[in-house]
Scaffold this motif. Sequence first.
Motif, PDB file in Angstrom:
ATOM      1  N   GLU A  64     -28.995  -9.000 -13.714  1.00  0.00           N
ATOM      2  CA  GLU A  64     -29.146  -7.785 -14.526  1.00  0.00           C
ATOM      3  C   GLU A  64     -28.966  -6.506 -14.978  1.00  0.00           C
ATOM      4  N   GLN A  65     -28.421  -6.538 -13.538  1.00  0.00           N
ATOM      5  CA  GLN A  65     -28.516  -5.422 -12.490  1.00  0.00           C
ATOM      6  C   GLN A  65     -27.612  -4.885 -12.434  1.00  0.00           C
ATOM      7  N   GLN A  66     -26.367  -5.690 -12.210  1.00  0.00           N
ATOM      8  CA  GLN A  66     -25.551  -5.746 -11.104  1.00  0.00           C
ATOM      9  C   GLN A  66     -23.929  -5.476 -11.524  1.00  0.00           C
ATOM     10  N   ARG A  67     -24.039  -4.944 -13.528  1.00  0.00           N
ATOM     11  CA  ARG A  67     -23.013  -3.973 -13.424  1.00  0.00           C
ATOM     12  C   ARG A  67     -23.343  -2.818 -13.516  1.00  0.00           C
ATOM     13  N   GLY A  93     -20.523   5.167  -4.442  1.00  0.00           N
ATOM     14  CA  GLY A  93     -19.692   4.739  -3.187  1.00  0.00           C
ATOM     15  C   GLY A  93     -19.428   3.313  -4.263  1.00  0.00           C
ATOM     16  N   LEU A  94     -20.193   3.061  -5.078  1.00  0.00           N
ATOM     17  CA  LEU A  94     -19.485   1.670  -6.143  1.00  0.00           C
ATOM     18  C   LEU A  94     -18.526   1.801  -6.999  1.00  0.00           C
ATOM     19  N   SER A  95     -19.454   3.047  -7.890  1.00  0.00           N
ATOM     20  CA  SER A  95     -17.880   3.633  -8.882  1.00  0.00           C
ATOM     21  C   SER A  95     -16.685   4.024  -8.319  1.00  0.00           C
ATOM     22  N   ILE A  96     -16.881   4.453  -7.294  1.00  0.00           N
ATOM     23  CA  ILE A  96     -15.362   4.935  -6.645  1.00  0.00           C
ATOM     24  C   ILE A  96     -14.628   3.530  -6.347  1.00  0.00           C
ATOM     25  N   GLN A 107     -15.702  -8.628  -6.968  1.00  0.00           N
ATOM     26  CA  GLN A 107     -16.488  -9.512  -7.977  1.00  0.00           C
ATOM     27  C   GLN A 107     -17.650  -9.487  -7.061  1.00  0.00           C
ATOM     28  N   LEU A 108     -19.156  -8.945  -7.630  1.00  0.00           N
ATOM     29  CA  LEU A 108     -19.900  -9.766  -6.756  1.00  0.00           C
ATOM     30  C   LEU A 108     -21.151 -10.260  -6.728  1.00  0.00           C
TER      31      LEU A 108
END
Length: 590
Positions: free
Chosen positions: A384-387, A410-413, A426-427
């Motif tokens: 539920e927190q992966q996005r 970092g992940l936003s970039i 994909q995560l």
Amino acid sequence: MTTALDPAIRADAEEAMLHLRVGTSTRVLVGVCGAGAVVMALAWSHTTWPALVVWYGVMLLSQAARIWSEVHAAQRSSGRPLKQRLNWAGWSALMSGLVQAASLAFFPSEDGFEQALHTLILLVMSTGAVVYTAGHPRTYYPYMAPILLSLTLAWWTVSDAASERPELALGFGALLVVYAINLLGYARDTWAMFVNAAAMRHHEAMQNQRLAAAVKAAEAASHAKTRFLAAASHDLRQPIHTIALLAGVLKLRHRNDASTEAVTLLDSVVQSLSHQLDDLLDISKLDAGVVKVAAQPLSLPRFLHRRLDEVSNEARAKGLALQLRADQELSVFTDPNLLERVLRNLLDNAVKFTAQGGVTLTLQQEGEQALIKVSDTGNGIPPEQQREVFQEFVQLHNPERDRSMGMGLGLSIVDRLCRLLEIDLQLHSQPGQGATFALRLPLLVRSSSAVQQAPTQPLPPTLDLDVLVVDDEIMVRQATAWLLSEIGCRCQVAEDRASALDAVRTRRPDVALVDYRLRGGDDGIAVVQALREQIPGLPAAIVSGDIGPEQLQAVESAGLRLLHKPLSPRLLQTELHLAMGQRADTHEST
């Protein structure tokens, strides 16, 4: 619904009813005229024709007057108040009802069958008007009441049944009264539904307004955040830029003495700060749309090996195992620099948020795609927190905001870069089972000989260049001049456009490094243009601490190189090395 009593909602419903009357006026006119013609036919053999013609003519005139009032006088476009327009509609309805009730003057001369047909016609018209008026009391009751009251009295007094079978006439008249009462109830319910529909439209409009206001507020907050980040980044980059230049000077001056360790530590701190500011810069550049994809063939195994080497020291310090599984020679067509940033961010995150175990970088083929996976043995991320982890400034496992963990960009970039490169990201993760980030890229070739990696050219230790530095801050000018002197350059400094033009008249520079934001409302782009009027083709770069989308796009549109503060000594050397090549090309062409 309680909202149906709201005056604004009732007014909306009444406006909609008046508009409805205009839309149905033609059909109602045809129906009324047809019904009037049938009434004339029923009474034709029993009544003098002039009386019938006069009645029919009056009915046509009344309908024409009604339609005119509804199209012109009763609509919002007339500019009259709603109450006055409703009165117009009510009086026109009363006039129509009285004229149609006047047809009962022919009732006594008709026989029983004709009276029944005449009654049926008036009942149909009274019932159909509920739809036509939406059961609105002020426009339906004045129409219906004269017709049904007159019809009931006619049955009780002048019908054939009244003289031949009074009890039947009395009963039928009573039935007409009951029908009229039921019709009034039906009209009331119809109007209530019409008002409720208006209430729903009103509520929907209010919700849309609130949604639009919320979207506008969110956009304003986003713009405010962007402006704040741009301003904060610029103000922070200025002093850090000076510190970075001075650290470079010290590193060159103290290579083999006791100060080396302290200078190296200072340089690493500056680089850490620079990387965090670069994250803000990358977000702004990606949002501004100034990042261009320069795709080329890329062999992945060696590329991935270098990326893993970049985090080896940090992983070793934490006791983490690093593993590369890339047995196949796979190649793709993409931008190596942007893909490098994606993998660097993923690997940095994996090492930072893994306390024990290790990080694995995997390359494999899936059909016509190359699959790159970055896997760790960290805490994992709940589904539920992966996005959320791809949003800006989000760090699930850093509640104390440890600065060594970065700022959560970092992940936003990574997300933005993958969309730009058209990489499927994909995560896969579960709490306590680590996380795996998977990248899918279309394959180019499989042969290692098909893709050649260009070797990295070492930078020369010294650069024989005349450099013009234009910056409105004296500390930046001084620090830059010291560093340029340490690498063999001759430096001229200027604080604005006028002093820069004076400097090039004294000695022609090989390259100009110009700050973007100058005092007096001037900017670096205008200064470069002025310099090139004196020295056509002068190699130049803009040096800036601004990360605002407008500034990034302005430099991009001007076709100038943009170097961001804090500027590392190696990047400065690289830029000047490129300028040496441009100078050589210019000399050869002349």
